[in-house]
Design a protein around this motif. Sequence first.
Motif, PDB file in Angstrom:
ATOM      1  N   LYS A  78       0.830  -1.203   0.000  1.00  0.00           N
ATOM      2  CA  LYS A  78       0.000   0.000   0.000  1.00  0.00           C
ATOM      3  C   LYS A  78       0.866   1.255   0.000  1.00  0.00           C
ATOM      4  CE  LYS A  78      -3.542   0.000   2.799  1.00  0.00           C
ATOM      5  NZ  LYS A  78      -4.323  -0.160   4.044  1.00  0.00           N
ATOM      6  N   GLU A  82      -3.021   5.148   1.841  1.00  0.00           N
ATOM      7  CA  GLU A  82      -3.947   4.472   0.941  1.00  0.00           C
ATOM      8  C   GLU A  82      -4.875   3.547   1.719  1.00  0.00           C
ATOM      9  OE1 GLU A  82      -3.500   2.615  -3.496  1.00  0.00           O
ATOM     10  OE2 GLU A  82      -2.160   1.805  -1.951  1.00  0.00           O
ATOM     11  N   ALA A  87      -6.363   0.531  -2.551  1.00  0.00           N
ATOM     12  CA  ALA A  87      -5.351  -0.447  -2.939  1.00  0.00           C
ATOM     13  C   ALA A  87      -5.974  -1.560  -3.777  1.00  0.00           C
ATOM     14  CB  ALA A  87      -4.683  -1.028  -1.693  1.00  0.00           C
TER      15      ALA A  87
END
Length: 234
Positions: A78, A82, A87
């Motif tokens: 990630k 995020e 993701a």
Amino acid sequence: MLLVALALSPSACTKKKDDAVDLAGLRPITMEIVVVDDELEPFAKPTGTLPESVSVRAEQRLSRSGLPVTLQYAMLIKKPGETYVQAKERFSPWLSTLPLPAGHRFVLGDVMEEDETGEPRPIGLRTYVVAGGAIVTHANVVDAMVLEDDGKGPVQAPVVLVTLDAAGGERFHAATREHVKERLAIVVNDKAMSVPVVQGPIPGGRVSISMHGYDEHAVAEARRLAAVLRRKPN
């Protein structure tokens, strides 16, 4: 977020029914338990250029015969800040280009790592291949309650104890009898929360869901999950 276990030690926990949880604005939750196909290896052959932050990794586990086997999976790291959904949106388009046999699909789960305080945190997503239809779903849930740490021993994460109806309990028992030494995936909202190895037939129609973390946020998350699983659609 969650780690689902098929074994439970309720002696170290106290039960909370969570009737006070506010359900307003909470979206419905889908839950299913499915079989993982560890004999299928979609990443065993070269897959071409991998997307940004994606790598193919190996893990070892014991086969049903008790012999060690090496399996490959894809992992996405990630980006800072995020979310899981963001993701997944980066990961899924590439996965959709990889051929799988009919009745098989990818599901994604968190890859966890402890931070400097010892708390587990998600650092990425990884793949599992599941096969066939659901053994049980959220429609088979008749009750869900939280088991919280009683403070009398080592600190334990809160657990959501899910009780299945008779039909679901029978199917779950049959599946765990049929798939001893194989893995099942417990999938909540299309996310593999855990992929435990079945050690033996599990009667009684109960599945436990342990939360990642030991703080009030983990407790609140467990209470919300239990409340929504108990709620039936209108």
